[in-house]
Design a protein around this motif. Structure first.
Motif, PDB file in Angstrom:
ATOM      1  N   GLY B  97       0.805  -1.222   0.000  1.00  0.00           N
ATOM      2  CA  GLY B  97       0.000   0.000   0.000  1.00  0.00           C
ATOM      3  C   GLY B  97       0.835   1.267   0.000  1.00  0.00           C
ATOM      4  O   GLY B  97       0.351   2.328   0.378  1.00  0.00           O
ATOM      5  N   LEU B  98       2.108   1.135  -0.357  1.00  0.00           N
ATOM      6  CA  LEU B  98       2.962   2.320  -0.449  1.00  0.00           C
ATOM      7  C   LEU B  98       4.056   2.091  -1.469  1.00  0.00           C
ATOM      8  O   LEU B  98       4.432   0.963  -1.738  1.00  0.00           O
ATOM      9  N   GLN B  99       4.497   3.208  -2.019  1.00  0.00           N
ATOM     10  CA  GLN B  99       5.678   3.138  -2.893  1.00  0.00           C
ATOM     11  C   GLN B  99       6.768   4.018  -2.281  1.00  0.00           C
ATOM     12  O   GLN B  99       7.630   3.540  -1.578  1.00  0.00           O
ATOM     13  N   CYS B 100       6.697   5.346  -2.484  1.00  0.00           N
ATOM     14  CA  CYS B 100       7.727   6.179  -1.850  1.00  0.00           C
ATOM     15  C   CYS B 100       7.516   6.290  -0.351  1.00  0.00           C
ATOM     16  O   CYS B 100       8.440   6.574   0.394  1.00  0.00           O
ATOM     17  N   GLY B 101       6.270   6.112   0.102  1.00  0.00           N
ATOM     18  CA  GLY B 101       5.991   6.136   1.529  1.00  0.00           C
ATOM     19  C   GLY B 101       5.720   7.500   2.118  1.00  0.00           C
ATOM     20  O   GLY B 101       5.450   7.617   3.316  1.00  0.00           O
ATOM     21  N   PHE B 102       5.757   8.535   1.304  1.00  0.00           N
ATOM     22  CA  PHE B 102       5.610   9.875   1.881  1.00  0.00           C
ATOM     23  C   PHE B 102       4.213  10.098   2.457  1.00  0.00           C
ATOM     24  O   PHE B 102       4.050  10.690   3.519  1.00  0.00           O
ATOM     25  N   CYS B 103       3.196   9.606   1.765  1.00  0.00           N
ATOM     26  CA  CYS B 103       1.817   9.822   2.227  1.00  0.00           C
ATOM     27  C   CYS B 103       1.417   8.847   3.323  1.00  0.00           C
ATOM     28  O   CYS B 103       0.357   8.978   3.925  1.00  0.00           O
ATOM     29  N   THR B 104       2.249   7.800   3.537  1.00  0.00           N
ATOM     30  CA  THR B 104       1.821   6.643   4.329  1.00  0.00           C
ATOM     31  C   THR B 104       1.454   6.964   5.785  1.00  0.00           C
ATOM     32  O   THR B 104       0.449   6.454   6.275  1.00  0.00           O
ATOM     33  N   ILE B 134      -3.909  12.495  -0.153  1.00  0.00           N
ATOM     34  CA  ILE B 134      -3.426  12.392  -1.531  1.00  0.00           C
ATOM     35  C   ILE B 134      -2.178  11.518  -1.589  1.00  0.00           C
ATOM     36  O   ILE B 134      -1.280  11.654  -0.762  1.00  0.00           O
ATOM     37  N   CYS B 135      -2.154  10.604  -2.544  1.00  0.00           N
ATOM     38  CA  CYS B 135      -0.980   9.775  -2.810  1.00  0.00           C
ATOM     39  C   CYS B 135      -0.579  10.000  -4.261  1.00  0.00           C
ATOM     40  O   CYS B 135      -1.422   9.911  -5.153  1.00  0.00           O
ATOM     41  N   ARG B 136       0.698  10.305  -4.494  1.00  0.00           N
ATOM     42  CA  ARG B 136       1.144  10.563  -5.865  1.00  0.00           C
ATOM     43  C   ARG B 136       1.743   9.327  -6.517  1.00  0.00           C
ATOM     44  O   ARG B 136       2.128   9.376  -7.671  1.00  0.00           O
ATOM     45  N   CYS B 137       1.822   8.215  -5.780  1.00  0.00           N
ATOM     46  CA  CYS B 137       2.495   7.041  -6.336  1.00  0.00           C
ATOM     47  C   CYS B 137       1.557   5.891  -6.684  1.00  0.00           C
ATOM     48  O   CYS B 137       1.596   5.364  -7.787  1.00  0.00           O
ATOM     49  N   THR B 138       0.754   5.474  -5.728  1.00  0.00           N
ATOM     50  CA  THR B 138       0.153   4.138  -5.829  1.00  0.00           C
ATOM     51  C   THR B 138      -1.079   4.068  -6.704  1.00  0.00           C
ATOM     52  O   THR B 138      -1.496   2.974  -7.081  1.00  0.00           O
ATOM     53  N   GLY B 139      -1.729   5.190  -6.971  1.00  0.00           N
ATOM     54  CA  GLY B 139      -3.028   5.112  -7.635  1.00  0.00           C
ATOM     55  C   GLY B 139      -4.114   4.638  -6.680  1.00  0.00           C
ATOM     56  O   GLY B 139      -5.221   4.321  -7.117  1.00  0.00           O
TER      57      GLY B 139
HETATM   58  S1  FES Z   1       3.389   6.227  -1.698  1.00  0.00           S
HETATM   59 FE1  FES Z   1       4.325   7.958  -2.576  1.00  0.00          FE
HETATM   60  S2  FES Z   1       2.856   9.515  -2.213  1.00  0.00           S
HETATM   61 FE2  FES Z   1       1.823   7.743  -1.595  1.00  0.00          FE
END
Ligand code: FES
Ligand SMILES: Cc1cc2nc3c(=O)[nH]c(=O)nc-3n(C[C@H](O)[C@H](O)[C@H](O)COP(=O)(O)OP(=O)(O)OC[C@H]3O[C@@H](n4cnc5c(N)ncnc54)[C@H](O)[C@@H]3O)c2cc1C
Ligand code: FES
Lengths: 263, 161
Positions: B97-104, B134-139
């Motif tokens: 449920g995360l990619q870059c993890g910033f929104c996590t 808002i998440c910019r990675c996962t969709g």
């Molecule tokens: S995982 Fe990158 S902004 Fe949500």
């Protein structure tokens, strides 16, 4: 954000006294005011928080059956506690912004700000609500005076808002997809003495009543009663999300939907 | 400057703040709790979500002084007492449920708030509740899956959009 003094009184009387000093401003949930201050578009010297005043919070039923919402009641509380008393009002509150905004933002802040795309002004005008302040009662018809402009005077606090409960009502919001404010929002309410239709999001003058639709719907409360009406695009908002003509079109479409969905 | 005190993740803390100090700044700069992220600082993204007296809020849009006396929970307070990941956190890992993890951090705080209010949400309810995150990675797809899994529900019906 420029710095300021912060105070958090626990009574309306103390808040009114604190707001008497020059350049003092009330702070509700801060969901509009804090972003505005970050942009340095507002720079009060003192912020007087209303969030510690219990007498300003909650939803109850008044003597005349009207639903009375305290001025510092959050959107989340209205969504939950008005659901049985005035379902259309609760539904409107439950779609303002997002859950976090609803947990802080208040009805008093929304009505004081009178953003031309805000939701509560449509409910207040569409219900013929009474806005009560620390000084007086103001009929919704006299309260809204153009975008971001209201009848409130310096330092005046909205203490409660009283909504007469209609036989049927509905709010339809065409969501502006980036901000989730209303690109056009229509509040329709049917009372025994006639129908009220309030339009938000559309006009350069802020929330207004669509009187032709009110007359047509008062004699025939069905979406088909609107078929001969047309909405002029004069004075409608044009921005990157929609032209004036598109907004004018939406006013009629969304009014029809609100009538069809009213319960 | 004014002195404020609050309970953060079960620990009593206090500090001196200006009127304009945001709760997010107090948590990050004074308390060193940098798990609370600042994604936008304009009240849009939800990366800064924390719970104040059990209610999920955007800490960049609340004054630190408003939280005087409150119980605050940040992402650092979300793991189990033994330091292992909570059910929601584990589900984010298991379902990617995360990619870059910033929104996590904000996503986890919102997911926990949702499941407290509504232990078995539908997929539509999960998506609606995430309006302010808002998440910019996962969709969002795997975030929704993770939250459905954390609620103990089957994740198979969650369709890709
Ligand atoms: S995982 Fe990158 S902004 Fe949500
Ligand atoms: C991401 C986001 C999405 C949003 N989406 C929507 C939406 O879809 N629809 C919508 O309608 N709104 C929306 N809003 C605005 C939101 O509803 C705000 O909560 C509301 O407009 C202001 O209420 P507040 O309590 O936060 O007021 P504040 O921001 O604290 O104050 C706003 C103004 O009102 C004054 N004020 C506050 N309380 C009182 C009072 N009791 N009496 C007199 N004056 C007072 C303040 O001095 C200030 O001038 C959104 C906001 C955000 C951040
Ligand atoms: S940093 Fe607070 S909402 Fe984006």
């Amino acid at each position: 954000m420029y710095n300021f003094e912060f105070s958090k009184p626990s009574t309306v009387a103390d808040a009114v006294a604190a707001l008497a000093s020059e350049d003092a401003q009330a702070l509700g949930g801060g969901q509009t005011l804090l972003p505005t201050m970050k942009q340095r578009l507002a720079q009060p010297e003192t912020l007087v928080s209303l969030t510690g005043i219990d007498e300003l919070k909650g939803v109850c039923q008044g003597d005349n059956g009207a639903v009375v919402v305290g001025g510092a009641t959050t959107h989340a509380t209205v969504a939950a506690d008005a659901a049985a008393l005035y379902p259309a009002l609760a539904a409107l509150a439950s779609h303002i912004g997002d859950p976090q905004v609803r947990n802080r933002g208040t009805i008093g802040g929304s009505l004081a700000n009178n953003d031309p795309a805000a939701c509560y002004p449509a409910a207040a005008l569409g219900s013929g609500a009474t806005i009560t302040t620390n000084k007086r009662d103001i009929a919704a018809d006299d309260y809204f005076q153009g975008m971001f402009t209201t009848a409130l005077e310096e330092g005046e606090i909205i203490t409660s808002v009283s909504f007469p409960v209609p036989e049927a009502a509905n709010y339809q919001k065409f969501v502006q997809p980036a901000s989730r404010f209303a690109m056009v929002g229509i509040f329709v309410a049917k009372y025994s003495d006639g129908v009220r239709v309030a339009v938000t999001g559309a006009s350069e003058d802020g929330v207004y009543r669509w009187s032709e639709a009110e007359a047509a719907l008062s004699s025939n409360f069905s979406a088909s009663a609107l078929s001969d009406l047309s909405v002029s695009s004069d004075g409608m908002i044009t921005d990157l999300h929609a032209t004036a003509a598109y907004r004018a079109h939406l006013v009629k479409v969304m009014t029809g939907r609100a009538v069809a969905a009213a319960s | 400057m004014a002195k404020i005190s609050m309970t953060v993740n079960g620990k009593a803390v206090s500090g001196e703040v200006e009127g304009r100090t945001l709760l997010s700044a107090f948590l990050r700069d004074d308390q060193g709790l940098t798990g609370t992220h600042i994604g936008c600082d304009t009240s849009q993204c939800g990366a800064c979500n924390v719970h104040v007296n059990g209610v999920n809020v955007k800490s960049c849009t609340m004054l630190a002084a408003e939280a005087d006396g409150a119980e605050v929970t940040t992402i650092e307070g979300m793991s189990n007492a033994d330091g292992s990941l909570s059910v929601v956190q584990q589900a984010f890992q298991d379902y990617h449920g995360l990619q870059c993890g910033f929104c996590t951090p904000g996503m986890v705080m919102t997911a926990a708030a949702l499941l407290k209010e509504n232990p078995k949400p539908t997929e539509a309810e999960v998506r609606a509740y995430l309006e302010g995150n808002i998440c910019r990675c996962t969709g969002y797809h795997n975030i929704v899956k993770a939250i459905m899994a954390a609620s103990g529900q089957d994740v198979m019906p969650v369709a890709a959009e």
